[in-house]
Design an enzyme around this catalytic site. Structure first.
Site, mmCIF file in Angstrom:
data_model
loop_
_atom_site.group_PDB
_atom_site.id
_atom_site.type_symbol
_atom_site.label_atom_id
_atom_site.label_comp_id
_atom_site.label_asym_id
_atom_site.label_seq_id
_atom_site.Cartn_x
_atom_site.Cartn_y
_atom_site.Cartn_z
ATOM 1 N N HIS A 88 0.872 -1.169 0.000
ATOM 2 C CA HIS A 88 0.000 0.000 0.000
ATOM 3 C C HIS A 88 0.916 1.228 0.000
ATOM 4 O O HIS A 88 2.052 1.166 0.474
ATOM 5 C CB HIS A 88 -0.884 0.019 1.244
ATOM 6 N N GLY A 89 0.399 2.344 -0.503
ATOM 7 C CA GLY A 89 1.234 3.532 -0.536
ATOM 8 C C GLY A 89 0.436 4.812 -0.416
ATOM 9 O O GLY A 89 -0.784 4.826 -0.613
ATOM 10 N N CYS A 136 -0.151 2.481 -4.534
ATOM 11 C CA CYS A 136 -0.927 3.695 -4.754
ATOM 12 C C CYS A 136 -0.084 4.883 -4.320
ATOM 13 O O CYS A 136 0.813 4.772 -3.490
ATOM 14 C CB CYS A 136 -2.225 3.666 -3.957
ATOM 15 N N ARG A 137 -0.386 6.038 -4.884
ATOM 16 C CA ARG A 137 0.328 7.265 -4.517
ATOM 17 C C ARG A 137 -0.656 8.351 -4.113
ATOM 18 O O ARG A 137 -0.326 9.532 -4.074
ATOM 19 C CB ARG A 137 1.187 7.731 -5.688
ATOM 20 N N GLU A 242 10.385 8.204 -13.147
ATOM 21 C CA GLU A 242 10.834 9.325 -12.331
ATOM 22 C C GLU A 242 12.234 9.072 -11.782
ATOM 23 O O GLU A 242 12.720 7.949 -11.736
ATOM 24 C CB GLU A 242 9.860 9.576 -11.169
#
Length: 256
Positions: A88-89, A136-137, A242
Site C-alpha cells: 500500500h502507498g 498507490c500514490r 521518475e
C-alpha cells in the site's frame, strides 16, 4: 554510451531485492500480491538475478533490509541491481505493515535512494540500479474525460543543459552523490494503482509481459516506454518514470 559488463555471465553475481507487503495490522490485505511476487521473482531470475525476497515488513524493517542488501559483497562482481517494492502507498512513500494512515509507519521514497547512492553503496558505483514501485500514490483516479476534438499533442521537452566536471586529488575522485538510477512507478503522483485479487497488479502484469517480450533487444528506458504505452487502453492508471539518472543505455542482454 552503453553500460559495460564487467565480468562474463559465468562469474557475474547479479542480485535483486524484492520487498512485498501483503498483510497489514490495520490496512486491508493486498489480495493477489502473491502472484506479483511469483511473477517478478521468475522474471528477475530469468534475467540472471538471485532474488532476495522479503514479505510483510514495517518501514523500519524495510530500511534495515535495504541496508543489509546494499552491503552484500556480491555487488562488487555484479553489473546492476533491481530493487522492487510492492505495498500500500501514499503520496509520501510506502506503507509498512503497522501503518494506520498517511503519517504512521511510512517508508519515505528518499530512503531507497539514500541507501543505494554512491556514498552508502560504493560497490554499485557506476552500475544501473533499477527501482520498480507498485503502490498507490494517493486516492485520485488517473483518468479524465476529454472532448474528442481536444488537442492532445504534448510538446517535446527541451534538452536539459548539462555540464561535466572532473576533479581529482590524491587519487580520490569526486562523483555524483546519486546516479545510475532508473525508477518506474506503477502510477502518477496522487493516483491509485489497480490490482486484481486473483491475477495480481495490472502494472506488474504489464511490466513482466514487456520485459519478457523485449528485454533481449531493448534498453531499459525503451522497456519502460513500452510498459507505459501498454496502458493506452486503460486510462485509469499510467506508470510514471521518475528520478532517472542513467547517463548511459542499459541493456540486460547486450550484443543480442
Amino acid at each position: 554510451q552503453i553500460y559495460p559488463l564487467y565480468l562474463p555471465w559465468e562469474v557475474r553475481t547479479r542480485r535483486a531485492l524484492l520487498i512485498c507487503n501483503i498483510d497489514f495490522e490495520h490496512l486491508s490485505r493486498r489480495d493477489g500480491a502473491e502472484v506479483d511476487v511469483q511473477g517478478m521473482t521468475k522474471l528477475l531470475e530469468g534475467l540472471g538475478y538471485v532474488v532476495d525476497v522479503h514479505l510483510n515488513l514495517s518501514s523500519e524493517e524495510m530500511a534495515m533490509v535495504m541496508t543489509d542488501f546494499a552491503d552484500r559483497k556480491e555487488h562488487r562482481t555484479s553489473d546492476s541491481t533491481f530493487l522492487v517494492f510492492m505495498s500500500h502507498g501514499v503520496r509520501a512513500g510506502l506503507c509498512g505493515t503497522k501503518s494506520r494512515d498517511e503519517a504512521t509507519d511510512i517508508l519515505s521514497l528518499d530512503t531507497i535512494y539514500e541507501k543505494f547512492n554512491n556514498q552508502h553503496c560504493q560497490a554499485l558505483l557506476g552500475k544501473p540500479k533499477v527501482v520498480i514501485i507498485q503502490s498507490c500514490r494517493g486516492g485520485k483516479v488517473g483518468s479524465v474525460l476529454v472532448n474528442d476534438a481536444a488537442d492532445l499533442s504534448v510538446p517535446a521537452p527541451s534538452s536539459a543543459h548539462t555540464t561535466r566536471v572532473a576533479l581529482e586529488d590524491d587519487a580520490i575522485c569526486e562523483v555524483h552523490l546519486e546516479s545510475d538510477f532508473a525508477t518506474l512507478h506503477s502510477s502518477t503522483p496522487d493516483t491509485v494503482s489497480w490490482r486484481r485479487s486473483v491475477t495480481g497488479s495490472i502494472f506488474i502484469q504489464h511490466l513482466i509481459e514487456q520485459f519478457r517480450n523485449h528485454a533481449y533487444n531493448s534498453d531499459l528506458e525503451e522497456l519502460f516506454r513500452k510498459v507505459q504505452y501498454s496502458f493506452g487502453k486503460f486510462p485509469r492508471q499510467l506508470p510514471s518514470k521518475e528520478r532517472t539518472t542513467m547517463p548511459r543505455k542499459f541493456y540486460l542482454f547486450p550484443g543480442h
